[in-house]
Design a protein around this motif. Structure first.
Motif, PDB file in Angstrom:
ATOM      1  N   THR A 162       0.825  -1.201   0.000  1.00 46.55           N
ATOM      2  CA  THR A 162       0.000   0.000   0.000  1.00 46.55           C
ATOM      3  C   THR A 162       0.863   1.255   0.000  1.00 46.55           C
ATOM      4  N   ARG A 163       1.884   1.262   0.826  1.00 45.24           N
ATOM      5  CA  ARG A 163       2.781   2.425   0.892  1.00 45.24           C
ATOM      6  C   ARG A 163       3.463   2.665  -0.455  1.00 45.24           C
ATOM      7  N   ASP A 164       3.910   1.612  -1.108  1.00 42.11           N
ATOM      8  CA  ASP A 164       4.569   1.756  -2.402  1.00 42.11           C
ATOM      9  C   ASP A 164       3.628   2.429  -3.401  1.00 42.11           C
ATOM     10  N   ALA A 165       2.384   1.949  -3.479  1.00 42.31           N
ATOM     11  CA  ALA A 165       1.434   2.525  -4.434  1.00 42.31           C
ATOM     12  C   ALA A 165       1.115   3.981  -4.112  1.00 42.31           C
ATOM     13  N   LEU A 166       0.926   4.277  -2.838  1.00 46.20           N
ATOM     14  CA  LEU A 166       0.612   5.651  -2.440  1.00 46.20           C
ATOM     15  C   LEU A 166       1.803   6.581  -2.691  1.00 46.20           C
ATOM     16  N   THR A 167       2.996   6.100  -2.397  1.00 42.15           N
ATOM     17  CA  THR A 167       4.192   6.920  -2.589  1.00 42.15           C
ATOM     18  C   THR A 167       4.391   7.268  -4.062  1.00 42.15           C
ATOM     19  N   ARG A 168       3.972   6.385  -4.943  1.00 40.18           N
ATOM     20  CA  ARG A 168       4.096   6.633  -6.378  1.00 40.18           C
ATOM     21  C   ARG A 168       3.010   7.581  -6.902  1.00 40.18           C
ATOM     22  N   GLY A 169       2.092   7.977  -6.035  1.00 38.47           N
ATOM     23  CA  GLY A 169       1.094   8.953  -6.420  1.00 38.47           C
ATOM     24  C   GLY A 169      -0.277   8.404  -6.747  1.00 38.47           C
ATOM     25  N   TYR A 170      -0.478   7.086  -6.612  1.00 39.53           N
ATOM     26  CA  TYR A 170      -1.777   6.499  -6.916  1.00 39.53           C
ATOM     27  C   TYR A 170      -2.743   6.642  -5.747  1.00 39.53           C
ATOM     28  N   GLU A 171      -4.021   6.664  -6.047  1.00 37.63           N
ATOM     29  CA  GLU A 171      -5.032   6.429  -5.025  1.00 37.63           C
ATOM     30  C   GLU A 171      -5.100   4.931  -4.782  1.00 37.63           C
ATOM     31  N   VAL A 172      -5.404   4.534  -3.569  1.00 42.15           N
ATOM     32  CA  VAL A 172      -5.451   3.114  -3.228  1.00 42.15           C
ATOM     33  C   VAL A 172      -6.801   2.776  -2.604  1.00 42.15           C
ATOM     34  N   LEU A 173      -7.377   1.669  -3.069  1.00 39.10           N
ATOM     35  CA  LEU A 173      -8.634   1.141  -2.537  1.00 39.10           C
ATOM     36  C   LEU A 173      -8.369  -0.265  -2.013  1.00 39.10           C
ATOM     37  N   ILE A 174      -8.672  -0.486  -0.734  1.00 41.46           N
ATOM     38  CA  ILE A 174      -8.491  -1.803  -0.124  1.00 41.46           C
ATOM     39  C   ILE A 174      -9.860  -2.350   0.272  1.00 41.46           C
ATOM     40  N   LEU A 175     -10.165  -3.556  -0.193  1.00 42.70           N
ATOM     41  CA  LEU A 175     -11.411  -4.224   0.167  1.00 42.70           C
ATOM     42  C   LEU A 175     -11.135  -5.135   1.357  1.00 42.70           C
ATOM     43  N   THR A 176     -11.814  -4.897   2.477  1.00 42.70           N
ATOM     44  CA  THR A 176     -11.509  -5.628   3.709  1.00 42.70           C
ATOM     45  C   THR A 176     -12.772  -5.884   4.514  1.00 42.70           C
ATOM     46  N   ASN A 177     -12.731  -6.916   5.358  1.00 44.55           N
ATOM     47  CA  ASN A 177     -13.849  -7.128   6.280  1.00 44.55           C
ATOM     48  C   ASN A 177     -13.634  -6.390   7.598  1.00 44.55           C
ATOM     49  N   ALA A 178     -12.491  -5.708   7.735  1.00 45.94           N
ATOM     50  CA  ALA A 178     -12.177  -4.879   8.921  1.00 45.94           C
ATOM     51  C   ALA A 178     -12.218  -5.675  10.225  1.00 45.94           C
ATOM     52  N   MET A 179     -11.948  -6.958  10.147  1.00 42.41           N
ATOM     53  CA  MET A 179     -12.010  -7.808  11.328  1.00 42.41           C
ATOM     54  C   MET A 179     -10.605  -8.035  11.898  1.00 42.41           C
ATOM     55  N   ARG A 180     -10.381  -9.185  12.496  1.00 45.90           N
ATOM     56  CA  ARG A 180      -9.168  -9.428  13.273  1.00 45.90           C
ATOM     57  C   ARG A 180      -7.865  -9.192  12.511  1.00 45.90           C
ATOM     58  N   PRO A 181      -7.716  -9.636  11.244  1.00 46.47           N
ATOM     59  CA  PRO A 181      -6.425  -9.389  10.571  1.00 46.47           C
ATOM     60  C   PRO A 181      -6.063  -7.909  10.509  1.00 46.47           C
ATOM     61  N   MET A 182      -7.034  -7.032  10.294  1.00 45.31           N
ATOM     62  CA  MET A 182      -6.761  -5.601  10.249  1.00 45.31           C
ATOM     63  C   MET A 182      -6.493  -5.024  11.623  1.00 45.31           C
ATOM     64  N   MET A 183      -6.987  -5.686  12.661  1.00 47.67           N
ATOM     65  CA  MET A 183      -6.896  -5.139  14.015  1.00 47.67           C
ATOM     66  C   MET A 183      -5.679  -5.636  14.790  1.00 47.67           C
ATOM     67  N   ARG A 184      -4.802  -6.383  14.147  1.00 48.34           N
ATOM     68  CA  ARG A 184      -3.546  -6.755  14.811  1.00 48.34           C
ATOM     69  C   ARG A 184      -2.711  -5.500  15.013  1.00 48.34           C
ATOM     70  N   LYS A 185      -1.980  -5.436  16.115  1.00 59.16           N
ATOM     71  CA  LYS A 185      -1.270  -4.207  16.489  1.00 59.16           C
ATOM     72  C   LYS A 185      -0.280  -3.757  15.422  1.00 59.16           C
ATOM     73  N   ARG A 186       0.442  -4.699  14.826  1.00 61.78           N
ATOM     74  CA  ARG A 186       1.405  -4.319  13.797  1.00 61.78           C
ATOM     75  C   ARG A 186       0.714  -3.698  12.598  1.00 61.78           C
ATOM     76  N   VAL A 187      -0.395  -4.300  12.204  1.00 61.83           N
ATOM     77  CA  VAL A 187      -1.144  -3.784  11.061  1.00 61.83           C
ATOM     78  C   VAL A 187      -1.766  -2.433  11.407  1.00 61.83           C
ATOM     79  N   GLN A 188      -2.335  -2.333  12.602  1.00 62.59           N
ATOM     80  CA  GLN A 188      -2.920  -1.058  13.027  1.00 62.59           C
ATOM     81  C   GLN A 188      -1.893   0.073  12.979  1.00 62.59           C
ATOM     82  N   ALA A 189      -0.695  -0.201  13.468  1.00 62.98           N
ATOM     83  CA  ALA A 189       0.347   0.838  13.481  1.00 62.98           C
ATOM     84  C   ALA A 189       0.694   1.281  12.071  1.00 62.98           C
ATOM     85  N   GLY A 190       0.863   0.317  11.169  1.00 64.56           N
ATOM     86  CA  GLY A 190       1.193   0.655   9.795  1.00 64.56           C
ATOM     87  C   GLY A 190       0.070   1.377   9.085  1.00 64.56           C
ATOM     88  N   LEU A 191      -1.153   0.931   9.324  1.00 63.96           N
ATOM     89  CA  LEU A 191      -2.309   1.541   8.672  1.00 63.96           C
ATOM     90  C   LEU A 191      -2.551   2.951   9.196  1.00 63.96           C
TER      91      LEU A 191
END
Length: 314
Positions: free
Chosen positions: A102-131
Protein backbone atom coordinates in the motif's frame (compact mmCIF):
# COMPACT_ATOMS: atom_id res chain seq x y z
CA UNK A 1 -16.37 -24.44 -9.30
CA UNK A 2 -20.14 -24.29 -9.64
CA UNK A 3 -22.14 -26.24 -12.22
CA UNK A 4 -23.34 -24.17 -15.17
CA UNK A 5 -26.20 -26.53 -16.18
CA UNK A 6 -28.65 -23.63 -16.31
CA UNK A 7 -26.53 -22.19 -19.10
CA UNK A 8 -25.88 -25.49 -20.90
CA UNK A 9 -24.51 -24.88 -24.38
CA UNK A 10 -23.77 -21.23 -23.68
CA UNK A 11 -20.49 -19.48 -22.92
CA UNK A 12 -18.35 -22.07 -24.71
CA UNK A 13 -17.06 -20.35 -27.86
CA UNK A 14 -15.20 -17.06 -27.30
CA UNK A 15 -16.18 -15.86 -30.78
CA UNK A 16 -19.82 -16.99 -31.07
CA UNK A 17 -22.84 -17.35 -28.79
CA UNK A 18 -24.90 -20.54 -28.67
CA UNK A 19 -27.14 -19.34 -31.52
CA UNK A 20 -24.17 -18.47 -33.73
CA UNK A 21 -24.26 -14.71 -33.20
CA UNK A 22 -20.99 -12.77 -32.86
CA UNK A 23 -20.06 -12.58 -29.19
CA UNK A 24 -19.45 -9.13 -27.75
CA UNK A 25 -15.88 -8.22 -26.91
CA UNK A 26 -14.43 -5.38 -24.89
CA UNK A 27 -11.23 -3.49 -25.60
CA UNK A 28 -9.02 -1.98 -22.91
CA UNK A 29 -10.05 1.59 -23.71
CA UNK A 30 -8.52 3.28 -20.69
CA UNK A 31 -6.56 1.45 -18.02
CA UNK A 32 -7.73 3.35 -14.93
CA UNK A 33 -7.48 0.70 -12.19
CA UNK A 34 -5.01 -2.12 -11.63
CA UNK A 35 -6.17 -4.65 -9.06
CA UNK A 36 -4.02 -7.03 -7.06
CA UNK A 37 -5.49 -10.13 -5.44
CA UNK A 38 -3.42 -10.41 -2.29
CA UNK A 39 -4.28 -14.10 -1.85
CA UNK A 40 -7.45 -16.17 -1.49
CA UNK A 41 -7.01 -16.95 2.22
CA UNK A 42 -9.51 -15.26 4.52
CA UNK A 43 -10.14 -15.32 8.24
CA UNK A 44 -13.78 -16.36 7.75
CA UNK A 45 -15.90 -18.46 5.39
CA UNK A 46 -18.93 -16.65 4.00
CA UNK A 47 -22.04 -18.43 2.78
CA UNK A 48 -21.77 -16.94 -0.70
CA UNK A 49 -18.28 -15.58 -1.26
CA UNK A 50 -17.62 -14.17 -4.72
CA UNK A 51 -14.02 -15.40 -4.54
CA UNK A 52 -14.64 -18.67 -2.64
CA UNK A 53 -12.22 -17.35 -0.01
CA UNK A 54 -11.80 -19.17 3.29
CA UNK A 55 -9.19 -20.03 5.96
CA UNK A 56 -8.19 -23.04 3.82
CA UNK A 57 -8.41 -21.82 0.20
CA UNK A 58 -4.85 -21.01 -0.86
CA UNK A 59 -5.43 -21.46 -4.59
CA UNK A 60 -4.21 -17.88 -4.93
CA UNK A 61 -1.10 -17.42 -2.80
CA UNK A 62 0.15 -14.22 -1.20
CA UNK A 63 1.53 -11.79 -3.75
CA UNK A 64 4.71 -10.05 -2.58
CA UNK A 65 5.68 -6.40 -2.38
CA UNK A 66 8.42 -6.97 -4.97
CA UNK A 67 5.93 -8.52 -7.40
CA UNK A 68 3.52 -5.63 -6.94
CA UNK A 69 6.37 -3.16 -7.48
CA UNK A 70 7.19 -4.86 -10.79
CA UNK A 71 3.67 -4.20 -12.08
CA UNK A 72 3.71 -0.63 -10.82
CA UNK A 73 6.90 -0.20 -12.87
CA UNK A 74 5.13 -1.71 -15.90
CA UNK A 75 2.30 0.83 -15.61
CA UNK A 76 4.85 3.58 -16.13
CA UNK A 77 6.63 1.71 -18.93
CA UNK A 78 3.40 1.04 -20.83
CA UNK A 79 2.06 4.54 -20.20
CA UNK A 80 -1.21 3.26 -18.77
CA UNK A 81 -3.33 6.15 -17.39
CA UNK A 82 -3.92 4.33 -14.10
CA UNK A 83 -5.01 6.52 -11.19
CA UNK A 84 -6.14 3.80 -8.76
CA UNK A 85 -4.55 0.67 -7.33
CA UNK A 86 -7.01 -1.79 -5.78
CA UNK A 87 -6.28 -4.62 -3.35
CA UNK A 88 -8.73 -7.46 -2.81
CA UNK A 89 -8.60 -11.03 -1.53
CA UNK A 90 -9.31 -13.13 0.41
CA UNK A 91 -8.71 -10.75 3.25
CA UNK A 92 -5.90 -8.39 2.19
CA UNK A 93 -4.65 -7.74 5.72
CA UNK A 94 -3.72 -11.41 6.08
CA UNK A 95 -0.95 -10.80 3.53
CA UNK A 96 2.23 -9.92 5.49
CA UNK A 97 3.28 -7.39 2.80
CA UNK A 98 -0.02 -5.49 2.76
CA UNK A 99 1.21 -2.32 4.44
CA UNK A 100 4.39 -2.24 2.32
CA UNK A 101 2.44 -2.73 -0.92
CA UNK A 102 0.00 0.00 0.00
CA UNK A 103 2.78 2.42 0.89
CA UNK A 104 4.57 1.76 -2.40
CA UNK A 105 1.43 2.52 -4.43
CA UNK A 106 0.61 5.65 -2.44
CA UNK A 107 4.19 6.92 -2.59
CA UNK A 108 4.10 6.63 -6.38
CA UNK A 109 1.09 8.95 -6.42
CA UNK A 110 -1.78 6.50 -6.92
CA UNK A 111 -5.03 6.43 -5.02
CA UNK A 112 -5.45 3.11 -3.23
CA UNK A 113 -8.63 1.14 -2.54
CA UNK A 114 -8.49 -1.80 -0.12
CA UNK A 115 -11.41 -4.22 0.17
CA UNK A 116 -11.51 -5.63 3.71
CA UNK A 117 -13.85 -7.13 6.28
CA UNK A 118 -12.18 -4.88 8.92
CA UNK A 119 -12.01 -7.81 11.33
CA UNK A 120 -9.17 -9.43 13.27
CA UNK A 121 -6.43 -9.39 10.57
CA UNK A 122 -6.76 -5.60 10.25
CA UNK A 123 -6.90 -5.14 14.01
CA UNK A 124 -3.55 -6.76 14.81
CA UNK A 125 -1.27 -4.21 16.49
CA UNK A 126 1.40 -4.32 13.80
CA UNK A 127 -1.14 -3.78 11.06
CA UNK A 128 -2.92 -1.06 13.03
CA UNK A 129 0.35 0.84 13.48
CA UNK A 130 1.19 0.66 9.80
CA UNK A 131 -2.31 1.54 8.67
CA UNK A 132 -2.59 4.47 11.08
CA UNK A 133 0.67 5.86 9.69
CA UNK A 134 -0.60 5.57 6.12
CA UNK A 135 -3.87 7.31 7.01
CA UNK A 136 -1.99 10.16 8.68
CA UNK A 137 0.49 10.53 5.81
CA UNK A 138 -1.76 10.06 2.78
CA UNK A 139 -5.25 10.97 4.02
CA UNK A 140 -8.12 10.45 1.60
CA UNK A 141 -5.91 9.04 -1.12
CA UNK A 142 -6.41 5.76 0.77
CA UNK A 143 -9.94 4.32 0.95
CA UNK A 144 -10.96 1.19 2.81
CA UNK A 145 -14.13 -0.40 1.44
CA UNK A 146 -15.67 -2.49 4.20
CA UNK A 147 -17.67 -5.62 3.41
CA UNK A 148 -20.94 -5.07 5.27
CA UNK A 149 -23.42 -7.33 3.53
CA UNK A 150 -26.43 -5.76 5.25
CA UNK A 151 -27.02 -2.88 7.62
CA UNK A 152 -28.53 -5.24 10.20
CA UNK A 153 -26.61 -7.58 12.48
CA UNK A 154 -29.01 -10.48 11.80
CA UNK A 155 -28.67 -10.53 8.01
CA UNK A 156 -24.97 -9.73 7.90
CA UNK A 157 -24.23 -12.55 10.35
CA UNK A 158 -26.40 -14.95 8.31
CA UNK A 159 -23.85 -14.49 5.53
CA UNK A 160 -20.62 -14.21 7.53
CA UNK A 161 -21.19 -16.04 10.81
CA UNK A 162 -22.34 -15.15 14.29
CA UNK A 163 -20.52 -12.18 15.76
CA UNK A 164 -19.11 -10.99 12.42
CA UNK A 165 -21.21 -7.81 12.36
CA UNK A 166 -19.99 -6.62 15.76
CA UNK A 167 -16.34 -7.32 14.90
CA UNK A 168 -16.65 -5.41 11.65
CA UNK A 169 -18.29 -2.44 13.39
CA UNK A 170 -15.45 -2.51 15.92
CA UNK A 171 -12.96 -2.25 13.06
CA UNK A 172 -14.93 0.55 11.42
CA UNK A 173 -15.04 2.45 14.72
CA UNK A 174 -11.26 2.20 14.90
CA UNK A 175 -10.89 3.41 11.31
CA UNK A 176 -13.27 6.30 12.04
CA UNK A 177 -11.13 7.34 15.01
CA UNK A 178 -8.00 7.31 12.79
CA UNK A 179 -9.71 9.62 10.30
CA UNK A 180 -9.73 6.98 7.56
CA UNK A 181 -11.83 7.40 4.45
CA UNK A 182 -14.29 4.50 4.38
CA UNK A 183 -16.77 3.09 1.91
CA UNK A 184 -19.06 0.07 2.25
CA UNK A 185 -19.88 -2.89 0.00
CA UNK A 186 -23.29 -4.47 0.56
CA UNK A 187 -25.49 -6.94 -1.30
CA UNK A 188 -28.87 -6.72 -3.02
CA UNK A 189 -29.99 -10.24 -2.16
CA UNK A 190 -32.27 -9.05 0.64
CA UNK A 191 -36.05 -8.68 0.34
CA UNK A 192 -36.02 -4.88 0.24
CA UNK A 193 -35.83 -2.10 -2.31
CA UNK A 194 -32.63 -0.22 -2.98
CA UNK A 195 -34.15 2.82 -1.27
CA UNK A 196 -34.90 0.77 1.85
CA UNK A 197 -31.40 -0.67 1.85
CA UNK A 198 -29.75 2.73 1.54
CA UNK A 199 -31.97 4.13 4.28
CA UNK A 200 -30.87 1.28 6.56
CA UNK A 201 -27.20 1.99 5.88
CA UNK A 202 -27.75 5.73 6.40
CA UNK A 203 -29.24 5.07 9.85
CA UNK A 204 -26.34 2.76 10.74
CA UNK A 205 -23.77 5.36 9.66
CA UNK A 206 -25.53 8.05 11.68
CA UNK A 207 -25.55 5.89 14.84
CA UNK A 208 -21.81 5.34 14.66
CA UNK A 209 -20.70 8.67 13.24
CA UNK A 210 -19.39 7.13 10.02
CA UNK A 211 -18.74 9.75 7.34
CA UNK A 212 -20.07 7.57 4.50
CA UNK A 213 -22.69 8.68 1.99
CA UNK A 214 -25.39 6.01 1.84
CA UNK A 215 -26.90 7.51 -1.33
CA UNK A 216 -23.64 7.65 -3.30
CA UNK A 217 -23.23 4.36 -5.26
CA UNK A 218 -19.45 4.77 -5.18
CA UNK A 219 -19.40 5.02 -1.37
CA UNK A 220 -22.15 2.51 -0.56
CA UNK A 221 -21.83 -0.08 -3.29
CA UNK A 222 -24.67 -2.61 -3.53
CA UNK A 223 -23.55 -5.63 -5.52
CA UNK A 224 -25.96 -8.01 -7.27
CA UNK A 225 -25.67 -11.68 -6.41
CA UNK A 226 -23.60 -13.82 -8.77
CA UNK A 227 -25.14 -17.28 -8.94
CA UNK A 228 -23.68 -19.18 -11.87
CA UNK A 229 -26.62 -21.62 -11.71
CA UNK A 230 -29.08 -18.92 -12.79
CA UNK A 231 -29.74 -18.74 -16.51
CA UNK A 232 -28.59 -15.50 -18.13
CA UNK A 233 -28.50 -14.35 -21.76
CA UNK A 234 -25.28 -14.20 -23.72
CA UNK A 235 -24.11 -10.78 -24.83
CA UNK A 236 -23.85 -10.37 -28.62
CA UNK A 237 -22.46 -7.43 -30.56
CA UNK A 238 -26.05 -6.28 -31.19
CA UNK A 239 -26.75 -6.06 -27.46
CA UNK A 240 -24.90 -2.77 -27.11
CA UNK A 241 -27.44 -0.90 -29.23
CA UNK A 242 -30.40 -2.93 -27.94
CA UNK A 243 -29.50 -2.19 -24.31
CA UNK A 244 -28.31 1.36 -24.96
CA UNK A 245 -24.91 0.53 -23.49
CA UNK A 246 -21.30 0.72 -24.61
CA UNK A 247 -18.34 -1.64 -24.19
CA UNK A 248 -16.74 1.23 -22.28
CA UNK A 249 -19.33 0.73 -19.51
CA UNK A 250 -17.91 -2.70 -18.64
CA UNK A 251 -15.17 -3.19 -16.03
CA UNK A 252 -12.70 -4.90 -18.35
CA UNK A 253 -12.56 -1.76 -20.51
CA UNK A 254 -10.79 0.07 -17.70
CA UNK A 255 -9.19 -2.47 -15.35
CA UNK A 256 -7.13 -5.63 -15.01
CA UNK A 257 -6.26 -7.82 -12.00
CA UNK A 258 -2.98 -9.50 -11.03
CA UNK A 259 -3.06 -12.83 -9.17
CA UNK A 260 -0.47 -15.42 -8.20
CA UNK A 261 -1.65 -19.00 -8.52
CA UNK A 262 -0.43 -21.70 -6.18
CA UNK A 263 2.61 -23.36 -7.72
CA UNK A 264 3.12 -20.66 -10.39
CA UNK A 265 6.56 -19.14 -10.82
CA UNK A 266 5.14 -15.70 -11.60
CA UNK A 267 1.88 -13.79 -11.19
CA UNK A 268 -0.61 -13.56 -14.06
CA UNK A 269 -2.80 -10.74 -15.32
CA UNK A 270 -6.53 -11.43 -15.59
CA UNK A 271 -9.24 -9.63 -17.50
CA UNK A 272 -11.66 -9.55 -14.59
CA UNK A 273 -11.65 -9.21 -10.82
CA UNK A 274 -14.64 -11.56 -10.55
CA UNK A 275 -13.13 -14.56 -12.32
CA UNK A 276 -9.83 -15.34 -10.58
CA UNK A 277 -10.08 -19.08 -11.24
CA UNK A 278 -11.24 -19.02 -14.88
CA UNK A 279 -8.20 -19.84 -17.08
CA UNK A 280 -9.83 -18.42 -20.22
CA UNK A 281 -9.66 -14.95 -18.66
CA UNK A 282 -5.92 -15.15 -18.02
CA UNK A 283 -4.18 -12.81 -20.46
CA UNK A 284 -0.49 -13.38 -19.73
CA UNK A 285 2.21 -12.51 -17.21
CA UNK A 286 2.74 -8.88 -18.26
CA UNK A 287 0.64 -5.77 -18.71
CA UNK A 288 1.68 -5.67 -22.37
CA UNK A 289 0.06 -9.09 -22.91
CA UNK A 290 -3.03 -7.93 -21.03
CA UNK A 291 -3.84 -5.16 -23.51
CA UNK A 292 -5.81 -7.47 -25.82
CA UNK A 293 -9.60 -7.55 -26.17
CA UNK A 294 -11.76 -9.62 -23.80
CA UNK A 295 -14.61 -11.85 -24.99
CA UNK A 296 -17.68 -11.67 -22.72
CA UNK A 297 -17.75 -15.45 -22.40
CA UNK A 298 -19.03 -16.05 -18.86
CA UNK A 299 -22.41 -15.66 -17.06
CA UNK A 300 -20.89 -12.99 -14.77
CA UNK A 301 -20.11 -10.86 -17.83
CA UNK A 302 -23.82 -10.70 -18.59
CA UNK A 303 -25.51 -10.63 -15.20
CA UNK A 304 -23.04 -8.68 -13.13
CA UNK A 305 -21.36 -6.30 -15.55
CA UNK A 306 -23.51 -5.66 -18.63
CA UNK A 307 -27.03 -6.16 -17.23
CA UNK A 308 -26.23 -5.41 -13.59
CA UNK A 309 -24.07 -2.41 -14.37
CA UNK A 310 -21.80 -3.15 -11.41
CA UNK A 311 -18.19 -2.10 -10.98
CA UNK A 312 -15.61 -3.14 -8.41
CA UNK A 313 -13.95 0.25 -8.57
CA UNK A 314 -15.20 3.54 -7.20
Amino acid sequence: MKDLNANHGKFTDPALTADGSPRATVALERAETLWFNTGSLCNITCANCYMESSPSNDALVYITADEVASYLDQIETRGWPVHEIGFTGGEPFMNPDMIAMTRDALTRGYEVLILTNAMRPMMRKRVQAGLAALITEFGNRLTLRISLDHWSREKHDAERGRGAFDRTIEGMNWLRDQGAQMAVAGRTTWDETEAQSRAGYAALYARHGFDIDAQNPAMTVLFPEMDENVEVPEITTDCWSILGKSPGDVMCSSSRMVVKRKGAAKPAVLACTLLPYAPEFELGETLAEAERDVALNHPHCAKFCVLGGASCSG
